[in-house]
Design an enzyme around this catalytic site. Structure first.
Site, PDB file in Angstrom:
ATOM      1  N   ASP A   1       4.775 -31.003  -1.530  1.00  0.00           N
ATOM      2  CA  ASP A   1       4.991 -30.732  -0.111  1.00  0.00           C
ATOM      3  C   ASP A   1       3.676 -30.681   0.673  1.00  0.00           C
ATOM      4  O   ASP A   1       3.564 -30.025   1.696  1.00  0.00           O
ATOM      5  CB  ASP A   1       5.806 -29.445   0.076  1.00  0.00           C
ATOM      6  CG  ASP A   1       5.091 -28.249  -0.504  1.00  0.00           C
ATOM      7  OD1 ASP A   1       4.085 -28.449  -1.222  1.00  0.00           O
ATOM      8  OD2 ASP A   1       5.529 -27.114  -0.254  1.00  0.00           O
TER       9      ASP A   1
ATOM     10  N   HIS B   1     -12.017 -53.440  -4.533  1.00  0.00           N
ATOM     11  CA  HIS B   1     -11.642 -52.138  -3.986  1.00  0.00           C
ATOM     12  C   HIS B   1     -11.837 -51.022  -5.002  1.00  0.00           C
ATOM     13  O   HIS B   1     -10.994 -50.143  -5.159  1.00  0.00           O
ATOM     14  CB  HIS B   1     -10.207 -52.164  -3.448  1.00  0.00           C
ATOM     15  CG  HIS B   1     -10.079 -53.010  -2.218  1.00  0.00           C
ATOM     16  ND1 HIS B   1      -8.881 -53.388  -1.689  1.00  0.00           N
ATOM     17  CD2 HIS B   1     -11.020 -53.543  -1.404  1.00  0.00           C
ATOM     18  CE1 HIS B   1      -9.082 -54.137  -0.615  1.00  0.00           C
ATOM     19  NE2 HIS B   1     -10.380 -54.242  -0.422  1.00  0.00           N
TER      20      HIS B   1
ATOM     21  N   ASP C   1     -19.810 -49.796  -0.019  1.00  0.00           N
ATOM     22  CA  ASP C   1     -19.007 -50.261   1.126  1.00  0.00           C
ATOM     23  C   ASP C   1     -18.389 -49.005   1.719  1.00  0.00           C
ATOM     24  O   ASP C   1     -17.445 -48.442   1.166  1.00  0.00           O
ATOM     25  CB  ASP C   1     -17.940 -51.248   0.629  1.00  0.00           C
ATOM     26  CG  ASP C   1     -17.116 -51.829   1.776  1.00  0.00           C
ATOM     27  OD1 ASP C   1     -17.183 -51.305   2.900  1.00  0.00           O
ATOM     28  OD2 ASP C   1     -16.385 -52.813   1.523  1.00  0.00           O
TER      29      ASP C   1
ATOM     30  N   ASP D   1     -17.731 -50.269   9.336  1.00  0.00           N
ATOM     31  CA  ASP D   1     -17.439 -50.843   8.015  1.00  0.00           C
ATOM     32  C   ASP D   1     -18.688 -51.589   7.563  1.00  0.00           C
ATOM     33  O   ASP D   1     -18.948 -52.701   8.025  1.00  0.00           O
ATOM     34  CB  ASP D   1     -16.222 -51.781   8.176  1.00  0.00           C
ATOM     35  CG  ASP D   1     -15.776 -52.406   6.863  1.00  0.00           C
ATOM     36  OD1 ASP D   1     -16.352 -52.079   5.810  1.00  0.00           O
ATOM     37  OD2 ASP D   1     -14.848 -53.241   6.916  1.00  0.00           O
TER      38      ASP D   1
ATOM     39  N   HIS E   1     -12.561 -63.599  -1.129  1.00  0.00           N
ATOM     40  CA  HIS E   1     -12.026 -62.988   0.098  1.00  0.00           C
ATOM     41  C   HIS E   1     -12.566 -63.694   1.337  1.00  0.00           C
ATOM     42  O   HIS E   1     -13.434 -64.547   1.249  1.00  0.00           O
ATOM     43  CB  HIS E   1     -12.308 -61.476   0.124  1.00  0.00           C
ATOM     44  CG  HIS E   1     -13.768 -61.101   0.090  1.00  0.00           C
ATOM     45  ND1 HIS E   1     -14.594 -61.222   1.177  1.00  0.00           N
ATOM     46  CD2 HIS E   1     -14.537 -60.601  -0.914  1.00  0.00           C
ATOM     47  CE1 HIS E   1     -15.806 -60.779   0.862  1.00  0.00           C
ATOM     48  NE2 HIS E   1     -15.802 -60.424  -0.409  1.00  0.00           N
TER      49      HIS E   1
ATOM     50  N   HIS F   1     -13.209 -59.576   9.369  1.00  0.00           N
ATOM     51  CA  HIS F   1     -11.951 -59.174  10.019  1.00  0.00           C
ATOM     52  C   HIS F   1     -12.300 -58.463  11.319  1.00  0.00           C
ATOM     53  O   HIS F   1     -13.399 -57.913  11.468  1.00  0.00           O
ATOM     54  CB  HIS F   1     -11.143 -58.241   9.102  1.00  0.00           C
ATOM     55  CG  HIS F   1     -11.966 -57.107   8.529  1.00  0.00           C
ATOM     56  ND1 HIS F   1     -12.192 -55.938   9.204  1.00  0.00           N
ATOM     57  CD2 HIS F   1     -12.644 -56.977   7.358  1.00  0.00           C
ATOM     58  CE1 HIS F   1     -12.946 -55.149   8.467  1.00  0.00           C
ATOM     59  NE2 HIS F   1     -13.254 -55.752   7.342  1.00  0.00           N
TER      60      HIS F   1
ATOM     61  N   HIS G   1      -9.099 -52.971   9.569  1.00  0.00           N
ATOM     62  CA  HIS G   1      -8.675 -54.372   9.642  1.00  0.00           C
ATOM     63  C   HIS G   1      -7.856 -54.442  10.925  1.00  0.00           C
ATOM     64  O   HIS G   1      -6.657 -54.200  10.936  1.00  0.00           O
ATOM     65  CB  HIS G   1      -7.855 -54.768   8.414  1.00  0.00           C
ATOM     66  CG  HIS G   1      -8.678 -54.764   7.155  1.00  0.00           C
ATOM     67  ND1 HIS G   1      -8.150 -54.948   5.909  1.00  0.00           N
ATOM     68  CD2 HIS G   1     -10.012 -54.592   6.959  1.00  0.00           C
ATOM     69  CE1 HIS G   1      -9.121 -54.903   5.010  1.00  0.00           C
ATOM     70  NE2 HIS G   1     -10.252 -54.676   5.623  1.00  0.00           N
TER      71      HIS G   1
ATOM     72  N   GLU H   1     -18.976 -60.410   6.193  1.00  0.00           N
ATOM     73  CA  GLU H   1     -19.160 -59.787   4.889  1.00  0.00           C
ATOM     74  C   GLU H   1     -18.978 -60.732   3.709  1.00  0.00           C
ATOM     75  O   GLU H   1     -18.088 -60.549   2.883  1.00  0.00           O
ATOM     76  CB  GLU H   1     -18.201 -58.598   4.741  1.00  0.00           C
ATOM     77  CG  GLU H   1     -16.738 -58.888   5.076  1.00  0.00           C
ATOM     78  CD  GLU H   1     -15.859 -57.667   4.830  1.00  0.00           C
ATOM     79  OE1 GLU H   1     -15.887 -57.131   3.719  1.00  0.00           O
ATOM     80  OE2 GLU H   1     -15.149 -57.255   5.770  1.00  0.00           O
TER      81      GLU H   1
ATOM     82  N   TYR I   1     -19.305 -62.433  -6.642  1.00  0.00           N
ATOM     83  CA  TYR I   1     -18.912 -61.470  -7.684  1.00  0.00           C
ATOM     84  C   TYR I   1     -18.805 -62.222  -9.003  1.00  0.00           C
ATOM     85  O   TYR I   1     -17.963 -63.123  -9.131  1.00  0.00           O
ATOM     86  CB  TYR I   1     -17.568 -60.829  -7.330  1.00  0.00           C
ATOM     87  CG  TYR I   1     -17.544 -60.348  -5.884  1.00  0.00           C
ATOM     88  CD1 TYR I   1     -18.038 -59.090  -5.546  1.00  0.00           C
ATOM     89  CD2 TYR I   1     -17.098 -61.185  -4.861  1.00  0.00           C
ATOM     90  CE1 TYR I   1     -18.064 -58.678  -4.221  1.00  0.00           C
ATOM     91  CE2 TYR I   1     -17.116 -60.782  -3.537  1.00  0.00           C
ATOM     92  CZ  TYR I   1     -17.606 -59.535  -3.219  1.00  0.00           C
ATOM     93  OH  TYR I   1     -17.638 -59.126  -1.909  1.00  0.00           O
TER      94      TYR I   1
ATOM     95  N   ARG J   1     -22.277 -57.868  -2.029  1.00  0.00           N
ATOM     96  CA  ARG J   1     -21.658 -58.111  -0.721  1.00  0.00           C
ATOM     97  C   ARG J   1     -22.582 -57.503   0.335  1.00  0.00           C
ATOM     98  O   ARG J   1     -23.191 -56.449   0.078  1.00  0.00           O
ATOM     99  CB  ARG J   1     -20.257 -57.470  -0.648  1.00  0.00           C
ATOM    100  CG  ARG J   1     -19.590 -57.619   0.717  1.00  0.00           C
ATOM    101  CD  ARG J   1     -18.072 -57.354   0.723  1.00  0.00           C
ATOM    102  NE  ARG J   1     -17.695 -55.988   0.443  1.00  0.00           N
ATOM    103  CZ  ARG J   1     -17.195 -55.571  -0.713  1.00  0.00           C
ATOM    104  NH1 ARG J   1     -17.014 -56.406  -1.713  1.00  0.00           N
ATOM    105  NH2 ARG J   1     -16.884 -54.305  -0.881  1.00  0.00           N
TER     106      ARG J   1
ATOM    107  N   GLU K   1     -22.375 -56.583   4.452  1.00  0.00           N
ATOM    108  CA  GLU K   1     -21.400 -56.520   5.549  1.00  0.00           C
ATOM    109  C   GLU K   1     -21.983 -55.818   6.766  1.00  0.00           C
ATOM    110  O   GLU K   1     -22.466 -54.690   6.664  1.00  0.00           O
ATOM    111  CB  GLU K   1     -20.155 -55.738   5.075  1.00  0.00           C
ATOM    112  CG  GLU K   1     -19.112 -55.542   6.157  1.00  0.00           C
ATOM    113  CD  GLU K   1     -17.819 -54.889   5.649  1.00  0.00           C
ATOM    114  OE1 GLU K   1     -17.885 -54.121   4.661  1.00  0.00           O
ATOM    115  OE2 GLU K   1     -16.768 -55.147   6.257  1.00  0.00           O
TER     116      GLU K   1
HETATM  117  N1  GLY Z   1     -13.902 -51.939   3.107  1.00  0.00           N
HETATM  118  C1  GLY Z   1     -12.896 -52.795   3.537  1.00  0.00           C
HETATM  119  C2  GLY Z   1     -13.435 -54.055   4.014  1.00  0.00           C
HETATM  120  O1  GLY Z   1     -14.614 -54.291   3.928  1.00  0.00           O
HETATM  121  O2  GLY Z   1     -12.737 -54.849   4.561  1.00  0.00           O
HETATM  122 MN    MN Z   2     -16.193 -52.952   3.982  1.00  0.00          MN
HETATM  123 MN    MN Z   3     -14.751 -55.093   5.968  1.00  0.00          MN
END
Ligand code: GLY
Ligand code: MN
Ligand code: MN
Length: 435
Positions: A34, A238, A255, A266, A345, A349, A356, A379, A383, A407, A409
């Site tokens: 709860d 992720h 990240d 981000d 990817h 975004h 996003h 970004e 990998y 990465r 970003e």
């Molecule tokens: N951390 C989520 C992204 O970079 O889109």
């Molecule tokens: Mn990110």
């Molecule tokens: Mn991002």
């Protein structure tokens, strides 16, 4: 700020003509048993009202003679408020949120028809709560049944998103102020984390350092679960367990971004925890950095959004070809997406009230061109998972590359003649990261 919410409602109402639009607040989300997560308002609802409570419905009825903006809210209930916090209530909501009428949410079924019956359509986005969707559909069905007798009523259900999300895609001055603040706090957090990270420390200690900065500087908290991924963990996009002890020779991919007054940042940076890249790490890092710099160099009004990704992909493929991690004809590798085991990817975004964020990226075959006021991430990454399976006809990866994940970003704003990098305060050149 109430003026700005009112202006947004007016802009939306001007575009929905004789329709009535319904927006529902976000649901409460269960954490376990709860216990619930902190409430976070639905972004469309918040964008139009600034109202920050669950169990609410907003109605925009531009054609209604008296009530063009109506709110249904939780009524005051002192006993419940003792447990879950104060509610604005019906009386105060009218004044504070500029509604023409406010009712208790318990009166929704009784009061809603008067705002729908003369509309030519209902603007409502089917949501995850199917029982609420059914409720809207039931109201619609009842009005369809009376249409033949009356000769008026809503004969279509339409998604408000194309109109509303196009509005949300272009940020106002006050939104940019909050996005800049979210970026500034996350920049500070990343810079502190980089100073703090060293071999022997755990990923969660770095996470704590980052999130400490978020809250200490007044952010609501992380914009999404922070990713603090050392060594091969960086190859899991992720990865959020953040439990590993960092080793000498690891790269660390962080990240992490924050939400400041509902607006998000981000940022990703990748750096060697001992302050020195290995030859292989450096080779991969240089490609990703070049991809990101070239992608950012494309950003100005009129550039097709897709060109940002295409630019990054080309630089990455060129780099991987030079290292013999890919082999063959560059055009064929790009066309057949043979780079995807390394880069799976998109390059970014939209960013705003949602991490996003909403808004289209493409109109069928017609490109979506950048416009001033749009904010998005850039970004690219590479990998090289120890489990990487090369595309058909491509060579096996030499194990010396295994476990490298990079990465980079940043968050950028499209300006009148180029772009502004909101997160430029976190270094990313090899010289800066090794200093
Ligand atoms: N951390 C989520 C992204 O970079 O889109
Ligand atoms: Mn990110
Ligand atoms: Mn991002």
């Amino acid at each position: 700020m109430q003026t700005e919410y009112a202006q947004r409602r007016e802009r939306l109402m001007a575009q929905i003509g004789k329709g009535t639009a319904l927006f529902r607040s976000a649901p409460m989300a269960v954490m376990h048993n709860d216990v619930e997560y902190n409430f976070r308002q639905d972004s469309d609802f918040f964008y139009l009202t600034g109202f920050n409570e669950p169990e609410a419905v907003a109605v925009l009825a531009p054609h209604h003679e008296e009530h063009r903006f109506v709110l249904f809210v939780q009524p005051k209930d002192l006993e419940k408020e003792t447990w879950t916090g104060y509610r604005v209530g019906v009386e105060a909501a009218k004044e504070q949120f500029g509604a023409d009428a406010v009712y208790s949410i318990q009166e929704l079924d009784e009061k809603l028809p008067q705002y729908l019956e003369k509309a030519d359509r209902i603007y409502y986005r089917l949501g995850r709560d199917r029982s609420f969707n059914d409720r809207v559909l039931r109201h619609w069905q009842q009005l369809l049944a009376t249409y033949p007798k009356k000769g008026y009523g809503p004969i279509a259900l339409e998604d408000p998103a194309p109109v509303l999300h196009a509005m949300r895609q272009i940020k106002s001055a006050s939104e940019l102020e909050r996005l800049r603040k979210a970026a500034e706090i996350a920049v500070d957090a990343h810079n502190r984390a980089r100073q703090f990270a060293q071999p022997g420390r755990y990923e969660y200690e770095v996470q704590a350092e980052i999130e400490h900065t978020f809250r200490r500087r007044g952010a609501m908290g992380p914009a999404y679960p922070s990713i603090v991924a050392s060594g091969a963990n960086a190859c899991v996009l992720h990865y959020t367990e953040n439990t590993r002890q960092m080793q000498d020779g690891d790269l660390l991919l962080i990240d992490a971004g924050c939400a400041y007054d509902y607006y998000n940042s981000d940022i990703t940076r990748t750096f060697p925890v001992n302050g020195k890249f290995t030859a292989e790490q450096k080779a991969i890092y240089e490609i990703v950095l070049e991809a990101q710099l070239q992608a950012i160099a494309q950003i100005r009004p009129g550039t097709p959004y897709k060109q940002i990704h295409d630019t990054a992909v080309r630089v990455i493929v060129e780099g991987l070809l030079a290292l013999n991690l890919l082999q063959g004809d560059i055009e064929e590798i790009i066309k057949e997406e043979k780079y995807k085991p390394f880069y799976m990817h998109r390059t970014g975004h939209w960013l705003g009230l949602d991490v996003h964020d909403v808004g289209v990226y493409q109109h069928g075959d017609v490109p979506h061109n950048l416009e001033p006021g749009q904010v998005f991430t850039v970004e690219p990454g590479i990998y090289i998972s120890p489990y990487l399976k090369p595309a058909e006809g491509q060579p096996e990866v030499d194990p010396r590359w295994h476990g490298i994940g990079v990465r980079i970003e940043d968050d950028v704003l499209v300006t009148a003649n180029g772009c502004d990098i909101l997160t430029a305060g976190v270094p990313k050149s090899i010289a800066d990261l090794e200093a």
